[in-house]
Design a protein around this motif. Structure first.
Motif, PDB file in Angstrom:
ATOM      1  N   CYS A  64     -18.099 -24.342  47.817  1.00 62.86           N
ATOM      2  CA  CYS A  64     -18.106 -24.916  49.152  1.00 62.86           C
ATOM      3  C   CYS A  64     -19.206 -25.973  49.180  1.00 62.86           C
ATOM      4  O   CYS A  64     -20.323 -25.711  48.728  1.00 62.86           O
ATOM      5  N   ILE A  65     -18.867 -27.142  49.681  1.00 61.89           N
ATOM      6  CA  ILE A  65     -19.832 -28.229  49.799  1.00 61.89           C
ATOM      7  C   ILE A  65     -19.870 -28.618  51.274  1.00 61.89           C
ATOM      8  O   ILE A  65     -19.117 -29.493  51.722  1.00 61.89           O
ATOM      9  N   PRO A  66     -20.726 -27.955  52.055  1.00 64.05           N
ATOM     10  CA  PRO A  66     -20.725 -28.136  53.509  1.00 64.05           C
ATOM     11  C   PRO A  66     -21.004 -29.564  53.972  1.00 64.05           C
ATOM     12  O   PRO A  66     -20.454 -29.996  54.984  1.00 64.05           O
ATOM     13  N   ASP A  67     -21.832 -30.300  53.258  1.00 64.72           N
ATOM     14  CA  ASP A  67     -22.199 -31.644  53.693  1.00 64.72           C
ATOM     15  C   ASP A  67     -21.016 -32.597  53.756  1.00 64.72           C
ATOM     16  O   ASP A  67     -21.058 -33.600  54.474  1.00 64.72           O
ATOM     17  N   ILE A  68     -19.961 -32.301  53.000  1.00 63.71           N
ATOM     18  CA  ILE A  68     -18.768 -33.156  53.044  1.00 63.71           C
ATOM     19  C   ILE A  68     -17.538 -32.371  53.517  1.00 63.71           C
ATOM     20  O   ILE A  68     -16.404 -32.798  53.288  1.00 63.71           O
ATOM     21  N   ASP A  69     -17.780 -31.245  54.170  1.00 67.33           N
ATOM     22  CA  ASP A  69     -16.706 -30.439  54.761  1.00 67.33           C
ATOM     23  C   ASP A  69     -15.592 -30.110  53.776  1.00 67.33           C
ATOM     24  O   ASP A  69     -14.402 -30.305  54.056  1.00 67.33           O
ATOM     25  N   THR A  70     -15.958 -29.619  52.603  1.00 67.75           N
ATOM     26  CA  THR A  70     -14.923 -29.325  51.616  1.00 67.75           C
ATOM     27  C   THR A  70     -15.230 -28.069  50.810  1.00 67.75           C
ATOM     28  O   THR A  70     -16.368 -27.608  50.765  1.00 67.75           O
ATOM     29  N   GLY A  71     -14.216 -27.561  50.206  1.00 70.17           N
ATOM     30  CA  GLY A  71     -14.331 -26.412  49.326  1.00 70.17           C
ATOM     31  C   GLY A  71     -13.027 -26.227  48.586  1.00 70.17           C
ATOM     32  O   GLY A  71     -11.984 -26.751  48.997  1.00 70.17           O
ATOM     33  N   CYS A  72     -13.065 -25.498  47.476  1.00 71.12           N
ATOM     34  CA  CYS A  72     -11.855 -25.240  46.709  1.00 71.12           C
ATOM     35  C   CYS A  72     -12.118 -24.101  45.729  1.00 71.12           C
ATOM     36  O   CYS A  72     -13.268 -23.749  45.455  1.00 71.12           O
ATOM     37  N   PRO A  73     -11.049 -23.530  45.182  1.00 66.92           N
ATOM     38  CA  PRO A  73     -11.221 -22.496  44.166  1.00 66.92           C
ATOM     39  C   PRO A  73     -11.788 -23.103  42.889  1.00 66.92           C
ATOM     40  O   PRO A  73     -11.628 -24.304  42.629  1.00 66.92           O
ATOM     41  N   GLU A 119     -10.746 -31.600  38.087  1.00 62.95           N
ATOM     42  CA  GLU A 119      -9.481 -31.968  38.721  1.00 62.95           C
ATOM     43  C   GLU A 119      -9.410 -31.469  40.159  1.00 62.95           C
ATOM     44  O   GLU A 119      -9.001 -32.195  41.059  1.00 62.95           O
ATOM     45  N   ARG A 120      -9.783 -30.230  40.386  1.00 64.47           N
ATOM     46  CA  ARG A 120      -9.746 -29.672  41.743  1.00 64.47           C
ATOM     47  C   ARG A 120     -10.742 -30.383  42.659  1.00 64.47           C
ATOM     48  O   ARG A 120     -10.430 -30.712  43.791  1.00 64.47           O
ATOM     49  N   LEU A 121     -11.953 -30.603  42.160  1.00 63.53           N
ATOM     50  CA  LEU A 121     -12.994 -31.237  42.974  1.00 63.53           C
ATOM     51  C   LEU A 121     -12.674 -32.697  43.279  1.00 63.53           C
ATOM     52  O   LEU A 121     -12.970 -33.185  44.378  1.00 63.53           O
ATOM     53  N   SER A 122     -12.063 -33.406  42.339  1.00 65.76           N
ATOM     54  CA  SER A 122     -11.808 -34.838  42.558  1.00 65.76           C
ATOM     55  C   SER A 122     -10.773 -35.078  43.652  1.00 65.76           C
ATOM     56  O   SER A 122     -10.661 -36.196  44.158  1.00 65.76           O
TER      57      SER A 122
END
Length: 116
Positions: free
Chosen positions: A65-74, A86-89
């Motif tokens: 989870c990267i709260p500063d950019i409102d994102t997250g992924c497995p 690949e998932r993060l990009s």
């Protein structure tokens, strides 16, 4: 129990060059700010970025989870640079995705574990 690094640790990020060009390389740094049995908060630095990330476990595996950019992924295994990148990009710019994926791999190398 995972032994997290004290202070910060450096790692090298690499990306193949376009059209068989030279590989791009830059230094990154990761610091474990806090941790518990099922999560860790990280500060990841690279190429003029500072990324505050939380990695943890959930019933289907691991996540970031990267709260500063409102994102997250497995996440896959922490050492799986290709899959994690690949998932993060899909959620952040390519350079930061590469930096985060390499930071996770560096942590895996330090702790000797691919899972939290």
């Amino acid at each position: 129990m995972t032994v997290w690094p004290e202070g910060s640790m450096e790692f090298v990020c690499t990306v193949p060059g376009e059209d068989r060009g030279r590989e791009q390389r830059w230094l990154g740094e990761v610091m474990v700010r806090s941790h518990s049995m099922c999560m860790a908060e990280l500060l990841i630095y690279g190429r003029e970025s500072c990324i505050n990330a939380v990695i943890g476990k959930y019933m289907s595996g691991q996540y970031i989870c990267i709260p500063d950019i409102d994102t997250g992924c497995p996440l896959s295994r922490l050492s799986d640079i290709f899959w994690n990148r690949e998932r993060l990009s899909a959620h952040m710019n390519e350079t930061d995705a590469v930096t985060v994926a390499h930071a996770l791999s560096a942590l895996s190398g330090y702790t000797g574990r691919d899972w939290l």
